[in-house]
Scaffold this active site. Structure first.
Site, short mmCIF file in Angstrom:
data_model
loop_
_atom_site.label_atom_id
_atom_site.label_comp_id
_atom_site.label_asym_id
_atom_site.label_seq_id
_atom_site.Cartn_x
_atom_site.Cartn_y
_atom_site.Cartn_z
N LYS A 189 0.83 -1.21 0.00
CA LYS A 189 0.00 0.00 0.00
C LYS A 189 0.86 1.25 0.00
O LYS A 189 1.93 1.29 0.62
CB LYS A 189 -0.94 0.00 1.21
CG LYS A 189 -0.26 -0.02 2.56
CD LYS A 189 -1.28 -0.17 3.67
CE LYS A 189 -0.61 -0.22 5.05
NZ LYS A 189 -1.55 -0.51 6.13
N ASP A 243 -2.75 -9.40 11.04
CA ASP A 243 -2.11 -8.15 11.48
C ASP A 243 -2.20 -8.07 12.99
O ASP A 243 -2.93 -8.86 13.63
CB ASP A 243 -2.79 -6.94 10.83
CG ASP A 243 -1.85 -5.75 10.70
OD1 ASP A 243 -0.71 -5.82 11.21
OD2 ASP A 243 -2.25 -4.74 10.09
N ASP A 263 -7.69 -0.60 13.71
CA ASP A 263 -8.16 0.62 14.34
C ASP A 263 -9.49 1.06 13.72
O ASP A 263 -10.57 0.71 14.19
CB ASP A 263 -7.11 1.71 14.25
CG ASP A 263 -7.40 2.90 15.14
OD1 ASP A 263 -8.54 3.04 15.61
OD2 ASP A 263 -6.49 3.72 15.38
N THR A 264 -9.45 1.79 12.61
CA THR A 264 -10.69 2.22 11.97
C THR A 264 -11.19 1.24 10.93
O THR A 264 -12.30 1.39 10.41
CB THR A 264 -10.50 3.60 11.31
OG1 THR A 264 -9.49 3.48 10.29
CG2 THR A 264 -10.07 4.64 12.33
#
Length: 339
Positions: free
Chosen positions: A204, A230, A234-235
């Site tokens: 990414k 991972d 978070d979001t």
């Protein structure tokens, strides 16, 4: 040296269900009732934290269970004040059990005039009287070196491997493990090795922090069941976008295994509306109601491995033995069939 005291557990308010589950597992392991030390961790009207321990802890081996998750500052202060209270009450040793170590993402200076907050937090813990730390899946392995005390870092990958072997039995040859970025390759490779699967990477590129401009798949995922692994979510924006890119590149299904479910803001809704078949989180952070209600989110427990690690620390035996499948599988035999 033989132990003359019993392990004693005390918990703050960050994740009481996990602390109670660890105490229950300790009771099962030892055949002796192990409860949480009676204490109150409260706040004054102005938000100051107050701790009072109602049991005698003089000379005791104390284990403080307190992930420093959201609200990170309040939970961190609870931990520090509990440690100070125990030190002033003459506890023989204070071990901090941090299922989730907050501030771990601030482990280096990314720009000029920025702090290394993870090191500051480590210094504060040592100053408060904490003599040992037990945590899980630190965001960066070098954080262990920020402490001048022993740090045991447990790994979720053996638990995830057991879960994958149970839920994908008969289809293991279709699996491929996905690292969501180049920095997570070592973690993904570890899981891939445990389940004997190939590895691919999502590369990414960011134009600015928090926004992913482009994603490229390194590896062949066509007709594969993808397992993204991972350390934290978070979001969930990057995770959901990675899942969509994998499907666009011919993946049959996408599942994710994440250790720490931070799950801020719209994360649960994003995951529920995404192409992911399932997101598996551990309970290192107490899941919010929205996370529990999400149709495709599942929680796996960490109490068995933490309870055994606490027992091993107290007993002076190996903690690293819990990194191995042969040691961990019997601990989780009530949840997964042991091969």
């Amino acid at each position: 040296m033989p132990n003359h005291t019993e392990p004693k557990l005390i918990a703050g308010n960050a994740n009481r269900p996990l602390a109670e589950a660890i105490a229950q597992r300790m009771t099962m392991h030892r055949g002796v009732h192990t409860g949480l030390v009676d204490a109150r961790v409260e706040r004054f009207n102005d938000g100051e934290i107050f701790v009072e321990v109602f049991e005698n802890v003089r000379g005791e081996d104390m284990f403080v269970i307190q992930p420093t998750s959201n609200p990170a500052n309040d939970n961190l202060m609870e931990l520090l004040i509990m440690a100070d209270a125990l030190r002033r009450s003459s506890a023989s040793r204070i071990t901090a059990i941090l299922p989730y170590f907050g501030y771990a993402r601030q482990d280096r200076r990314t720009k000029a005039r920025t702090p290394i907050s993870a090191k500051l937090v480590a210094n504060m813990m040592v100053e408060a009287g904490i003599e040992r730390v037990l945590t899980m899946d630190l965001h960066a392995a070098q954080i262990q070196g920020f402490f001048d005390i022993p740090v045991d870092n447990l790994y979720a990958s053996p638990i995830f491997a057991l879960d994958i072997q149970a839920h994908f039995r008969g289809h293991m040859e279709d699996l491929i493990v996905i690292s969501p970025d180049v920095g997570g390759v070592a973690r993904a490779r570890e899981l891939a090795k445990r389940i004997n699967s190939p590895l691919a990477i999502v590369d990414k590129r960011r134009e600015k922090p928090g926004e992913v401009a482009e994603m490229t798949i390194i590896g062949d995922v066509r007709d594969k069941t993808c397992i993204i692994v991972d350390d934290m979510c978070d979001t969930a924006g990057t995770l959901c976008k990675a899942a969509a890119v994998l499907i666009e590149n011919g993946a049959k299904e996408v599942h994710a295994y994440i250790t720490h479910g931070v799950m801020s803001g719209p994360a649960a809704e994003r995951v529920a509306n995404s192409v992911m078949k399932s997101l598996v989180l551990t309970d290192t952070i107490q899941p919010a109601p929205a996370v529990i209600a999400a149709r495709n989110i599942r929680i796996v427990p960490t109490a068995p491995i933490f309870a055994q690690a606490i027992h091993n620390i107290w007993d002076g035996t190996s903690v690293s033995s819990l990194f191995e499948h042969t040691t961990l599988a019997p601990i989780y035999e009530s949840l997964y069939a042991v091969a």
